[in-house]
Design a protein around this motif. Structure first.
Motif, short mmCIF file in Angstrom:
data_model
loop_
_atom_site.label_atom_id
_atom_site.label_comp_id
_atom_site.label_asym_id
_atom_site.label_seq_id
_atom_site.Cartn_x
_atom_site.Cartn_y
_atom_site.Cartn_z
N ARG A 1290 53.76 53.17 49.74
CA ARG A 1290 52.36 53.57 50.03
C ARG A 1290 51.35 52.83 49.13
N LEU A 1291 51.63 51.55 48.87
CA LEU A 1291 50.76 50.75 47.99
C LEU A 1291 50.01 49.66 48.74
N LEU A 1292 50.39 49.39 49.98
CA LEU A 1292 49.81 48.27 50.74
C LEU A 1292 48.28 48.34 50.84
N PRO A 1293 47.71 49.50 51.22
CA PRO A 1293 46.23 49.56 51.34
C PRO A 1293 45.52 49.35 49.99
N GLN A 1294 46.22 49.61 48.86
CA GLN A 1294 45.59 49.41 47.54
C GLN A 1294 45.69 47.95 47.09
N TRP A 1295 46.73 47.24 47.56
CA TRP A 1295 46.92 45.85 47.15
C TRP A 1295 45.95 44.90 47.88
N VAL A 1296 45.66 45.17 49.14
CA VAL A 1296 44.85 44.24 49.93
C VAL A 1296 43.48 44.01 49.28
N GLU A 1301 39.42 40.49 46.52
CA GLU A 1301 38.43 40.32 45.45
C GLU A 1301 38.77 39.15 44.52
N CYS A 1302 39.99 38.64 44.59
CA CYS A 1302 40.43 37.60 43.67
C CYS A 1302 39.67 36.29 43.95
N PRO A 1303 39.10 35.62 42.93
CA PRO A 1303 38.33 34.36 43.14
C PRO A 1303 39.17 33.26 43.79
N VAL A 1304 40.49 33.31 43.69
CA VAL A 1304 41.34 32.29 44.30
C VAL A 1304 41.07 32.16 45.79
N ILE A 1305 40.61 33.22 46.39
CA ILE A 1305 40.41 33.25 47.85
C ILE A 1305 39.37 32.23 48.29
N GLN A 1306 38.40 32.01 47.41
CA GLN A 1306 37.33 31.06 47.79
C GLN A 1306 37.85 29.64 47.86
N LEU A 1315 40.13 37.40 56.08
CA LEU A 1315 40.34 37.98 54.75
C LEU A 1315 39.04 38.07 53.96
N ARG A 1316 38.04 37.26 54.36
CA ARG A 1316 36.75 37.26 53.63
C ARG A 1316 35.69 38.07 54.36
N ASP A 1317 36.12 38.70 55.48
CA ASP A 1317 35.19 39.58 56.23
C ASP A 1317 35.42 41.02 55.74
N ARG A 1318 34.49 41.53 54.92
CA ARG A 1318 34.70 42.83 54.27
C ARG A 1318 34.86 43.96 55.29
N ALA A 1319 34.09 43.93 56.38
CA ALA A 1319 34.18 45.01 57.38
C ALA A 1319 35.56 45.03 58.03
N THR A 1320 36.06 43.83 58.37
CA THR A 1320 37.40 43.74 58.99
C THR A 1320 38.47 44.23 58.03
N VAL A 1321 38.36 43.76 56.76
CA VAL A 1321 39.35 44.16 55.76
C VAL A 1321 39.33 45.68 55.58
#
Length: 1348
Positions: A1290-1296, A1301-1306, A1315-1321
């Protein structure tokens, strides 16, 4: 007061209908028993001897004192009654089932009492009570004939120099008949006399005579006392006060039936007789002593027989004493309230009619045993579904697949306490035996080791069981307690603290009851009757209370859809009257094995039919009482919260019910007219001691004309006739009842041999028009039900017997059609749910019940019309014969010079699976190799389950029956399997079961060893077919895994034996990367169960090797079932969609199947895929536990959670290749973790909220644990593992959010990435959180080597 007496059914309110005398007719002399001669003829025919030689001439091998002679009805009064016609042959046969027997003064001649029952065509019962005694033979002709027969017997035995009993060496299936040809009158005759000889100059000859009362109700005690007083009057030194005609006339015409809820006193020859009848709201009359039935068998054994009766199995009672047979049969059936036995019911089956046991239907029959006959010599036509009850030796043999009665232990305890309170031991009886094998089916009783026969002596039964004395053990315990001060103080202390020592209290109460009983001027017989009545009603109330509790809410599930009676009758067969699935879902889990079987029975169907009919008609009496009890229970107890409770509720009205009976018997409501002198001719009715006189027929054939109550029945009769028009259709749902029971007593094989030697069976009767009116429909039902259950015994003509067996065949065919239809409808109903329609109507338990019922039907079909019975299972016996014959033919072909072996085609390694040979004999060998199954019945059932699972049942049985010479050798002409047209229809009905999938073999035999075949299929165009490394494989299923197995080098196909894996789910494939050609591109792995033929494909399509693809050296592959090769032929082409995959997905473009090959799913498709993957997992957990598919498939397979999230993370990657190196989602995860860990070391994360910090630590911990595992899983495998572990914990929703938020994503994702669409996430996190409500468990193959 006599005017208040009511009518019981169609019978007028007379206490007795007929008085009958049976014995020897001195005018016709000695005649051999025709039925015994018929039996000898049949046995000779069966054993291959010349039947005519056996039937002609006299049987001089037996002493004439041990042979049976024809008895006759010497007199009956009145001659006939319109409402209850006299059946002379049936009464004669049942009064003297062994025929006439002779004795000399050297033999014991104790009078015997027994009772019998005749069931009329409308289902109503008539009871007979018989007092048999011995009367001196005065006819010189009879004495002379016996003398001659004795001399001929002596000459025969001297010349043959063999023992006189010819039957002793025979182990024929009809061994019990010897009891009708020999004396079997209980353990008597200890005096050794001259081997049954008779000398007219020295011996006095006696012959049996029977006095019988035929009554509409079972007033057993009253009739017994009346008949014994009649006999006393004959043997007394002085004549009775009045001529015997006065007493017979009195009981026939002047003694009424007691009104409901009232008691009656009438007068016998010497003493008054009292009887009572329960009120309308009480349990119906049952006068046979239940205590004796419990004492004879023991409480546990009787409860087990009671359960068999409820499940409508074949029940055979076995005893030397007719009255014991009747007592146990009536005892069991009276405990069934509110249900009624609907099938063949013959508590006393004359031994010469033993062929009736061949009837392929449920029955409850009693068979007389010969004293000293061993059970092992009694071979019965069918034993697969038989409950054998050896009353004299107090043990039972149970069928296989036998579910226990709910709360059996507590029920036995309560019944034992009731018996103990009357001072009766409840411990008599040997432990039940079962014909079981451990693997036969779920819920089956474990096999009792050793089939040697144990004889448990009856505990002082002769002097204390019926008199209610304490058994020695109980008395000793009580004396010990009363004489021990310490134990007395201990008991007093337990009482003060509110604890009761139940057994001690019960013992003391029993002794106290015995001391007080009999005080008050009552006779011993009256006291015994009172005790029996009280004990009977209390024992029955305990069982009635169980049904009231179990079926308290049955009305809620009755489906009442018809607007009127006529439309309901017309559409009866097409209607569902009871919502079985909903009812079962409402019951406690421990009750389900029993209830799922019980609600399929005819007695339950009839009960529900009666309930529906009560909308338009008066309620059936038993139903009225039962419904009143349920209504009363509801007033005191609202059952909503405790609905599913399986806790045992004891009966609360025991004391009250016993008091009601006691008050009735102590306070007499009505006294009948005293016997009086009749207007008789002078000089008749003369008294002669020891001889029953010929009574005056003219005064006994007509009753008094001034009795008001004797004429009050015409209206009731007409009302009953109208009611019968509407009720006789009951049971049409299962025509077997009316078609089969119709001629039970005609099921004697007298004329079947004629078919074998002469003409074929008669032409079938034409089918009735379907558009017949309701009235015609019911008239047809009545004509079918003529002579229901026990017809005239006289009509044994070939035509009648042929018609009877034709009805058997039709009934079996109809039952097959109903069963296969039910199985299809229920199974397809569930599969419709898989397709998204409706609600499920079948559970795994229900499916197993239906399959067990089909196994039982096949056994009954194969048992019908057998020439010679061999083994317990007729089906398995037939298959063994077939196997032996096929092997013989193969040997002959092998020896023949012309024979040639066809050339075998070499299997190309690129081919998938070599085809599996379809062979009935091969499947037999598989079953024979299963050491877990010990019996032929178990093997036959396992073979049926295997054939059904392989969709070969119809084909195999057709192959079995195609050897017509074998079928003719094994079966008589009238057998079901020799009726060609019906056989074809039967096979067609079974063929229809191929349209659905069953796993009834795999899911039941979970511990057997099964051979599996594995084929690895590489992609040869792009890589080597072989690898230089050392490959290995591990196959996993729902029941376990095979362990890691090394694959020999340069081999792509291997077989292995392993304990049943169940439905296969995953394959782990890997190698050790050794050698020059270590890289391996595998297309898929195929695995097949070599017994069931189930084949699974495990798609791969990826490389295994370092430096290629994602660098994986092992992969976890998810399986899907495939069609076995060749299934398109032989009628097996129908196939249901696999349960693991949602059919709606098949029509849609798969998100993952085209990934990495130029196909990019849209963001809408990806989002829908995540929602559907989560939805499938939720639906998985909402199914019953036993019916859930593989969770691994939903997590890791096609259209799974892992594949959907992989596409979600892959959407919007900036570049697929950087510097010619493939980038995977796991690379992004590792970079994110590296960033988080460096930030944590620099202290950036210490300022974050505590929960977020813990979540970050957990993600780093899990990723590092996956990276540090010794398994060589690639990057995609590591991502799959992370998703599965996150879903489990039960950790998946907390990990996403941490990854988002990690800067590596940019650096790694484009701005348009999901993954960069906050509403979708955010919406996806909400969807994933819905999985928190369910306990996700992962297969060992997925989490192997991960220590978390």
């Amino acid at each position: 007061m006599s005017g208040s007496f009511s009518v019981s059914g169609s019978a007028p309110c007379r206490f007795a209908h007929y008085f009958v005398v049976c014995g020897i007719d001195t005018e016709t002399g000695l005649e051999p028993d025709e039925l015994a001669a018929l039996y000898q003829w049949l046995e000779a025919d069966r054993q291959g001897r010349d039947p005519d030689a056996a039937a002609t001439g006299e049987n001089f091998e037996q002493s004439p004192l041990k042979r049976t002679f024809k008895s006759k009805v010497l007199a009956r009064y009145p001659e006939n009654l319109e409402w209850n016609p006299f059946d002379q042959d049936a009464v004669n046969m049942l009064c003297m089932p062994k025929g006439l027997s002779f004795r000399t003064q050297a033999d014991q001649r104790t009078p015997q009492f027994h009772s019998f029952i005749i069931t009329r065509e409308d289902g109503s019962r008539t009871y007979g009570f018989v007092h048999t005694f011995y009367e001196e033979v005065t006819s010189p002709q009879i004495c002379s004939a016996m003398q001659t027969l004795t001399q001929m017997h002596n000459a025969e035995s001297t010349s043959a120099n063999t023992p006189s009993s010819s039957s002793s060496s025979s182990s024929s299936s009809m061994d019990s008949l010897a009891s009708s040809l020999d004396e079997a009158d209980s353990p008597t005759s200890s005096s050794s006399r001259r081997a049954g000889s008779y000398d007219s100059s020295r011996d006095t000859l006696y012959v049996s005579k029977a006095l019988c009362l035929i009554t509409p109700m079972p007033f057993m005690h009253a009739c017994r006392r009346f008949l014994s007083q009649m006999h006393r009057a004959v043997t007394a030194a002085t004549a009775p006060p009045l001529p015997l005609e006065s007493y017979v006339h009195n009981i026939l015409y002047e003694v009424p039936l007691p009104a409901p809820g009232r008691s009656l006193k009438f007068h016998g020859v010497y003493e008054p007789i009292v009887c009572q009848r329960p009120g309308l709201g009480e349990l119906q009359l049952a006068d046979f002593p239940l205590a004796e039935a419990f004492s004879l068998l023991g409480v546990e054994n009787l409860v087990q027989v009671f359960t068999c009766t409820l499940l409508e199995m074949q029940i055979l009672l076995y005893s030397h004493d007719y009255q014991r047979l009747m007592t146990v049969a009536e005892g069991i059936t009276t405990l069934l309230f509110p249900f009624q036995w609907q099938h063949v019911y013959v508590p006393i089956l004359p031994a010469s009619l033993l062929h009736f046991l061949d009837a392929p239907v449920p029955y409850l029959m009693g068979l007389q045993s010969k004293e000293g006959t061993d059970r092992s010599t009694l071979e019965l036509p069918q034993e697969a579904n038989l409950c054998f009850v050896d009353i004299d030796n107090h043990y039972i043999e149970l069928p296989e697949d036998f579910p226990n009665f709910p709360n059996k232990t507590e029920l036995i305890q309560e019944l034992s306490e009731v018996l103990l309170s009357y001072g009766i031991s409840a411990n008599t009886g040997a432990p039940p035996r079962t014909r079981t094998c451990p693997g036969s089916a779920p819920g089956s009783t474990p096999s009792t080791p050793g089939r040697e026969r144990k004889t448990v002596a009856l505990r002082q039964m002769e002097d204390d069981g019926r008199n209610g004395n304490l058994a020695g053990e109980e008395l000793a315990v009580l004396e010990l307690l009363q004489g021990n001060a310490t134990l007395e103080r201990l008991q007093a202390l337990t009482k003060r603290t509110g604890v009761t020592v139940a057994r001690v209290d019960a013992l003391r109460a029993g002794v106290k009851a015995q001391l007080t009983e009999g005080q008050g001027g009552r006779t011993a017989a009256e006291d015994e009757e009172l005790r029996n009545a009280k004990l009977n009603v209390q024992l029955r109330e305990v069982c009635a209370s169980r049904f009231t509790t179990m079926f308290a809410d049955y009305e809620a599930f009755v489906i009442q859809s018809a607007p009127d009676l006529e439309s309901w009758l017309t559409n009866r067969e097409q209607m569902h009257n009871f919502d079985k699935a909903s009812f079962l879902s409402d019951q406690p889990e421990p009750y389900l094995p029993f209830l799922s079987h019980f609600i399929e029975t005819q007695m339950f169907a009839t009960f529900i039919d009666n309930k529906i009919m009560s909308q338009w008609e008066d309620k059936e009496p038993l139903l009225r009482v039962f419904d009143a009890r349920i209504d009363k229970a509801r007033l005191f107890n609202v059952r909503a919260p405790s609905l599913r409770s399986s806790s045992y509720q004891r009966c609360t009205i025991l004391k009250e019910s016993a008091q009601t009976v006691e008050q009735r018997l102590m306070k007499i409501d009505h006294t009948a007219i005293h016997p009086h002198l009749l207007d008789m001719k002078i000089g008749q009715g003369k008294y002669e001691q020891g001889f029953f006189p010929k009574l005056q027929a003219d005064v006994l054939n007509t009753g008094p004309t001034n009795n008001k109550w004797s004429h009050r029945t015409a209206t009731a009769q007409r009302r009953k006739e109208r009611h019968r028009h509407q009720t006789e259709h009951l049971g049409l749902e299962n025509d077997l009842k009316e078609q089969v029971e119709g001629c039970l007593v005609l099921q004697n094989s007298m004329a079947f041999w004629e078919w074998d030697k002469a003409s074929p069976p008669p032409i079938k009767p034409p089918k009735k028009s379907a558009s017949a009116s309701c009235l015609k429909f019911m008239q047809e039902a009545r004509s079918l039900g003529k002579n229901l259950r026990q017809p005239k015994l006289s009509d044994l003509s070939p035509a009648v017997i042929a018609q009877t067996n034709w009805k058997f065949v039709e009934g079996l065919l109809k039952e097959c059609r109903m069963k296969t239809k039910r199985m299809l409808v229920e199974k397809m109903g569930r599969e419709a749910v898989e397709l998204g329609h409706g609600e499920a109507t079948i559970t795994g338990l229900e499916e197993n019940t239906l399959i067990a019922s089909l196994c039982d039907l096949l056994e009954r079909i194969w048992s019908h019309g057998l020439q010679v019975k061999q083994g317990k299972s007729a089906l398995w016996s037939h298959m063994l014969h077939y196997h032996a014959r096929e092997e013989k033919l193969e040997q002959q072909q092998a020896e023949s010079p012309v024979s040639h072996v066809p050339e075998r085609r070499k299997s190309d390694c690129s081919m998938a699976m070599p085809s599996l040979r379809v062979s009935l004999i091969q499947d037999m060998r598989h079953i024979q190799s299963m050491s877990e199954i010990k019996t032929d019945v178990g093997r036959a059932r396992a073979w049926i389950r295997l054939s059904l699972e392989k969709k070969l049942l119809s084909q195999h049985l057709k192959q079995l029956l195609c050897r017509q010479a074998l079928t003719k050798k094994l079966y008589k002409r009238y057998a079901f399997l020799r009726c060609e047209e019906e056989k074809e229809q039967f096979l067609f009905h079974l063929l229809s079961l191929n349209t659905v999938d069953y796993f009834c073999f795999t899911s039941v035999f979970t511990t057997i060893m099964i051979p599996y075949r594995v084929v690895i299929i590489p992609i040869k165009k792009l890589s080597n077919a072989m690898t230089t490394s050392n490959p290995w494989v591990c196959v996993s299923g729902q029941l376990g895994d095979s362990g890691i197995m090394q694959i020999p080098k340069n081999v792509l196909e291997m077989t292995f034996d392993c304990q049943n894996l169940g439905k296969m789910t995953t394959v782990q494939l890997g190698h050790d990367n050794a050698g020059l050609l270590a890289k391996w591109l595998v297309d898929c792995v195929m695995v097949r169960n070599e017994i069931t033929g189930h084949t699974y494909k495990f798609p791969c399509g990826r490389w295994l090797g370092k430096g290629v693809d994602d660098g994986s050296l092992e992969r976890v592959l998810i399986g899907e079932p495939v069609l076995p090769s060749g299934e398109e032929d032989s009628g097996r082409g129908c196939y249901t969609p696999p349960l693991q995959r949602s059919p709606s997905q098949i029509r849609r473009i798969s998100v993952t199947s085209l990934s990495g090959r130029g196909y990019k799913p849209t963001s809408a498709q990806i989002q829908e895929a995540i929602g559907e993957a989560v939805n499938n997992i939720i639906k998985h957990f909402h199914k019953p536990e036993k019916e859930r598919g593989s969770l691994t498939v939903l997590l890791c397979g096609e259209s799974s959670l892992v594949s959907a999230l992989e596409q979600f993370f892959r959407h919007g990657f900036k570049s697929a290749r950087l510097f010619q190196k493939t980038v995977f989602v796991w690379d992004f995860v590792e970079k994110a973790i590296a960033y988080m860990e460096s930030a944590d070391q620099m202290g950036d994360l210490q300022e974050t909220a505590e929960p977020l910090g813990r979540t970050c630590q957990s993600l780093c911990h899990y990723v590092n644990a996956i990276n540090s595992t010794r398994r060589n899983i690639g990057k995609d495998g590591k991502f799959q593992l992370l998703v599965c572990l996150g879903a489990r914990d039960r950790l998946l929703p907390q990990w996403v959010p941490l990854l988002v938020e990690c800067p590596v994503i940019q650096r790694m994702y484009e701005d348009s990435a999901l993954l960069r669409d906050r509403a979708t996430v955010s919406s996806h996190i909400d969807v994933l959180e819905t999985l928190h409500d369910f306990p996700i468990t992962l297969e060992a193959s997925i989490v192997k080597g991960i220590a978390l």
